[in-house]
Structure formats: C-alpha cells, structure tokens
Design an enzyme around this catalytic site. Sequence first.
Site, PDB file in Angstrom:
ATOM      1  N   GLU A 243      -2.095 -36.757 -11.794  1.00 48.31           N
ATOM      2  CA  GLU A 243      -3.350 -37.360 -11.391  1.00 48.31           C
ATOM      3  C   GLU A 243      -3.491 -37.256  -9.877  1.00 48.31           C
ATOM      4  O   GLU A 243      -2.663 -37.792  -9.150  1.00 48.31           O
ATOM      5  CB  GLU A 243      -3.360 -38.831 -11.815  1.00 48.31           C
TER       6      GLU A 243
ATOM      7  N   HIS B  45      -9.947 -41.702 -12.581  1.00 48.58           N
ATOM      8  CA  HIS B  45      -9.301 -43.014 -12.657  1.00 48.58           C
ATOM      9  C   HIS B  45     -10.171 -44.080 -11.983  1.00 48.58           C
ATOM     10  O   HIS B  45      -9.715 -44.824 -11.105  1.00 48.58           O
ATOM     11  CB  HIS B  45      -7.910 -42.981 -12.010  1.00 48.58           C
TER      12      HIS B  45
END
Length: 316
Positions: free
Chosen positions: A258, A277
């Site tokens: 990520e 996110h």
Amino acid sequence: MPDLSSSDLPVIHVDKPLSAADVAHVDGRATILGTDDDALGGVAATCIGIGHHWDAARFARFPDLRVVSRMGIGYDNVDVAAATAAGVVVCNGPASPTVSTAEHAMALMLAVTKELPSLAARARTGITGNPSPTSLELDGSTLGLVGVGRIGGRVATAAAALGMRVIAYDPELGESPDPCVSLVGLDELIETSHVISLHAPAVAATHHMIDATSLARMRRGVYLVNCARGPLIDHDALVGALESGQVAGAGLDVTEPEPLPAGHPLLQRDDVIVTPHIASSTVAGRARLFAHAFDNALAVLQGRAASVVNPEVLDD
C-alpha cells in the site's frame, strides 16, 4: 507505569496537521506538538496514523514516550509486544471509523456490482446503452460478511435494507448480533455468497485468507470488497481470478503493498476500483479519528479510563 498526571498542561505529539475541527476539540486541554519526529523527543504521548511502523527500535528512540494512541481501529503498524516491553500504553479508537468505513464499503459494493467504472468510461466516449448487461441486482442476492463487528454490522443493516440476504462468518461471536444476519461457517460463506465484504483484522490467521484456493471455491462471478486490511487478499491470486472471470469485480480500499506500484494489474482494470485507504476519511470521520485518539491519550496521561490495547502496562 509511572504516574503521568500533572498540574501542568499535558503535551501531546500528533503526526498530522490539525484541522480547525481538531483544534476546536483540543480546546486548550493540551499543548500539541508535531508533526515530525523532531518534536517527539521528551514527549509522553503521541497520536499516530499509519505513516510509521512502531517497533522496538523506534520505541528505543523515544524513551520518554508513555502513550501511542492510534487514530483508527487497527494497530497492525504497532508492535504491541515491543510497546509493552517499553512500558508504552497502546490505544485505539474502535468506534472512530465505523460510519464512514461502512458507507465506503457500500459505495464500493454498489459501484462494482453496477459496473460503474466501465459504464462511465463508455459514456465519456459517447457510447450509450449497454448491449450485454452483466451487472448484479442486489435485491435477493447474498452478501457474505467476513467479520461482523461495528463496521460489518452497519454494512449488514444497509445491505438488508436493499433486500440482500446477509450471512456472516465471525469466530468471535457465539450468536448473531442482528436479526438480519445469519452466522455461518466460512466454507458456506465462500461457496454461496454473491458478494463478499471483508471486515477482519490483519493477523496470522487471516493472512491471505482469500487466496487461489478460496477464490476457486466461490460462485463464478462473485464480487469482492475489502475495506479492512490489504493482507487479507492474495492479490496475485485475485488478478488471476479476475482474468478468468471467476471474480466479476473488486472494490479495494486497502491493498498489499500500500499503495500499489504504478502499473499494477489491479490498477488497470475496469472491473476493479482501488481507493487509497480513505474509507474513514469523510469530514466527520477524520474529526472522530483524531478526537478519539486525543481523548484516549489525554485520559491515560491523566490516569483516567481509555480504550487500551495492552492494559497490563497500566498495572506495572
């Protein structure tokens, strides 16, 4: 743990800039320092996002630190054992991201099952209509929730309102928390759900729980939604399942790694939506994330109750 209460104004480090709402919430109850590591020296409490991994080496750099308070529910970027060994209290905010994250999960579910990315792309080219519709009608379809805590439970309520049959797997529960949710085994959930939404923590038992084997056992044309943690899904296996048509679409707010590197196959597909996110990051959601983290840190410093992950530190 030493007595951290003091007649002086508490000093709390925050690793992000404060908004006007954040400043209003502090309301003169503490001196706020931040946002970089230079301000952490000598500080007893910090409110953190997900920018750093807090391991033994990092705790050793800041020996005066006594509280690490997460702005969010997950604390997988904090080595709790290392924190406990260093005498540092770890806090989290279980209720902070509930509303915003549940809404985001529903948004991703609706977007991928209704093929919104590809249809929007068609509209931009001037093409109208959909000659071969394959989108899923949610009314009457089965939603499988992996984890049915605060966020999963709110998703269940919204899905039931759309006419979905909601089943859930949650090994922490002995009975269903909601009459609209039927608890089932993981095998039944994987094999019968039209849509699977993940709301489980990232722990050893859940690492890559969605892998090539589990994907192969799902209904052909299943949809996946993940607003929990990226490591729950083996992304290489997911790409393969998308390419074969076993998975019809995926909505991912979290990934592994990520962020995904530029050019990653999941970023190139019209049947996948990846958001960075940000499920909890509505205006109200971000305000709650900070407010709960700040309140927890201040409570520990003042010897009051807080949402503590490792309460054994408080007993030392």
